[in-house]
Design a protein around this motif. Sequence first.
Motif, PDB file in Angstrom:
ATOM      1  N   SER A  44      -2.674   2.235   3.553  1.00 27.81           N
ATOM      2  CA  SER A  44      -2.088   2.439   2.223  1.00 27.81           C
ATOM      3  C   SER A  44      -3.019   1.887   1.150  1.00 27.81           C
ATOM      4  O   SER A  44      -3.912   1.085   1.435  1.00 27.81           O
ATOM      5  N   GLY A  46      -2.206  -0.236  -1.030  1.00 26.93           N
ATOM      6  CA  GLY A  46      -1.965  -1.679  -1.060  1.00 26.93           C
ATOM      7  C   GLY A  46      -2.779  -2.433  -0.027  1.00 26.93           C
ATOM      8  O   GLY A  46      -3.306  -3.519  -0.304  1.00 26.93           O
ATOM      9  N   LEU A  59      -7.345  -2.500  -8.455  1.00 24.26           N
ATOM     10  CA  LEU A  59      -6.262  -1.519  -8.492  1.00 24.26           C
ATOM     11  C   LEU A  59      -5.898  -1.300  -9.962  1.00 24.26           C
ATOM     12  O   LEU A  59      -5.161  -2.068 -10.554  1.00 24.26           O
ATOM     13  N   HIS A  61      -4.481   1.402 -11.297  1.00 24.31           N
ATOM     14  CA  HIS A  61      -3.357   2.322 -11.428  1.00 24.31           C
ATOM     15  C   HIS A  61      -2.669   2.318 -10.068  1.00 24.31           C
ATOM     16  O   HIS A  61      -3.318   2.023  -9.066  1.00 24.31           O
ATOM     17  N   ARG A  62      -1.418   2.658 -10.014  1.00 24.28           N
ATOM     18  CA  ARG A  62      -0.725   2.580  -8.720  1.00 24.28           C
ATOM     19  C   ARG A  62      -1.346   3.487  -7.653  1.00 24.28           C
ATOM     20  O   ARG A  62      -1.121   3.292  -6.466  1.00 24.28           O
ATOM     21  N   SER A  63      -2.134   4.457  -8.079  1.00 29.81           N
ATOM     22  CA  SER A  63      -2.745   5.387  -7.127  1.00 29.81           C
ATOM     23  C   SER A  63      -4.255   5.273  -7.019  1.00 29.81           C
ATOM     24  O   SER A  63      -4.866   6.021  -6.265  1.00 29.81           O
ATOM     25  N   SER A  89      -3.693   2.131 -15.869  1.00 32.18           N
ATOM     26  CA  SER A  89      -2.368   1.781 -16.353  1.00 32.18           C
ATOM     27  C   SER A  89      -2.505   0.997 -17.657  1.00 32.18           C
ATOM     28  O   SER A  89      -3.350   0.108 -17.767  1.00 32.18           O
TER      29      SER A  89
END
Length: 109
Positions: A44, A46, A59, A61-63, A89
């Motif tokens: 993932s 994460g 990281l 952005h969440r993607s 973000s």
Amino acid sequence: LHLSLRRQRQMCIRDRKQILYIKAETKYCDIILENQDSMFSDKSIGEWAEELEERGFFLCHRSYLVNLYHLKKIEDDILLSNGEKIPVSRRLKTKVKEAYREYIRKKVR
């Protein structure tokens, strides 16, 4: 540092500087390389972030997990060395800038 990545049924070893960014795709990730090739990972975003956060990745952005080595400019997006733009973000923009400054400080030493 070298990372082991599965590419279909083979194992490839890549220097982390060859990775532009890692993009989350539902339950897996695409790892985008300098030569515009991509590799599949069943980790993932994460898991990748945890593994690479102390090695020049952020990281943003969440993607998206971006390699700070390839960061050229931060505005509304992140401009990479290959001209590609990665979303950042709004709430993380300041942290990305701080992480980049710290990355440069460590690199200069």
